[in-house]
Design an enzyme around this catalytic site. Sequence first.
Site, PDB file in Angstrom:
ATOM      1  N   GLU A  75      -2.087  -7.350   7.387  1.00 38.97           N
ATOM      2  CA  GLU A  75      -0.678  -7.442   7.962  1.00 38.97           C
ATOM      3  C   GLU A  75      -0.607  -8.087   9.145  1.00 38.97           C
ATOM      4  O   GLU A  75      -1.597  -8.602   9.859  1.00 38.97           O
ATOM      5  CB  GLU A  75      -0.291  -5.775   8.184  1.00 38.97           C
ATOM      6  CG  GLU A  75       1.014  -5.847   8.924  1.00 38.97           C
ATOM      7  CD  GLU A  75       2.009  -6.007   8.019  1.00 38.97           C
ATOM      8  OE1 GLU A  75       2.332  -7.185   7.879  1.00 38.97           O
ATOM      9  OE2 GLU A  75       2.796  -5.165   7.564  1.00 38.97           O
ATOM     10  N   HIS A  91       0.798  -1.162   0.029  1.00 45.05           N
ATOM     11  CA  HIS A  91       0.087  -0.003   0.248  1.00 45.05           C
ATOM     12  C   HIS A  91       0.803   1.157   0.074  1.00 45.05           C
ATOM     13  O   HIS A  91       2.005   1.261   0.297  1.00 45.05           O
ATOM     14  CB  HIS A  91      -0.937   0.090   1.289  1.00 45.05           C
ATOM     15  CG  HIS A  91      -0.148  -0.044   2.480  1.00 45.05           C
ATOM     16  ND1 HIS A  91       0.525   0.986   3.165  1.00 45.05           N
ATOM     17  CD2 HIS A  91       0.027  -1.155   3.238  1.00 45.05           C
ATOM     18  CE1 HIS A  91       1.023   0.757   4.160  1.00 45.05           C
ATOM     19  NE2 HIS A  91       0.783  -0.546   4.345  1.00 45.05           N
TER      20      HIS A  91
END
Length: 201
Positions: free
Chosen positions: A79, A10
């Site tokens: 994550e 990202h």
Amino acid sequence: MEYVLTLVRHGQSEANARGVMCGRSDPPLTDVGRRQARALAAGLPRPTRLLSSPLARAQETATLLGADVPVEIDARWTEMDYGDLDGQPMTALDGDAWRAWQEDPEHVPAGGESLVAVRERVARACTELAAEAAVGEVVVVSHVSPIKAAISWALGVGIDIAWRMYLVDAAVCRIDTGGTVPVLLAVNDEGPLHAGTVLPA
């Protein structure tokens, strides 16, 4: 045209800008991160399938990347869970804690998640996508630890190599899944960031 499995970290988030560990907490992208995502959209091939971690910073990046391609959420690409360390600076760990984390891939930091657990869930996701990525442009927007886990899957090695890698914001990594074994083609490829768009200062 050669199709690959493209892994995108990202764009810059507020936590990245502050230099703190960011796992399951969910800060938004910064303006820089949004510009990075738009630049990637101009520089990457149009995906035939687009997947994202459920965290907002990844979803926002994927939405800016995908244009008219629907974003599919897959929690296996979220994550690593840093537990009590989430949102803390690297200095929150003393020497013994760092050594335990780096020397034992099954170590669970502060009640979070081990690197081995990340590797297992990401490897399953990669295996499921491999055949499709050989015939189409599959893009996954994720985070540092899952992308490192995917690289270890491609190389056929343990997740302990995660400590020997560094991924920049909006990093692009590519894996060729069309052969008998995965082949790592690129890590930290910044070309797409500059191929179609110049990032404002």
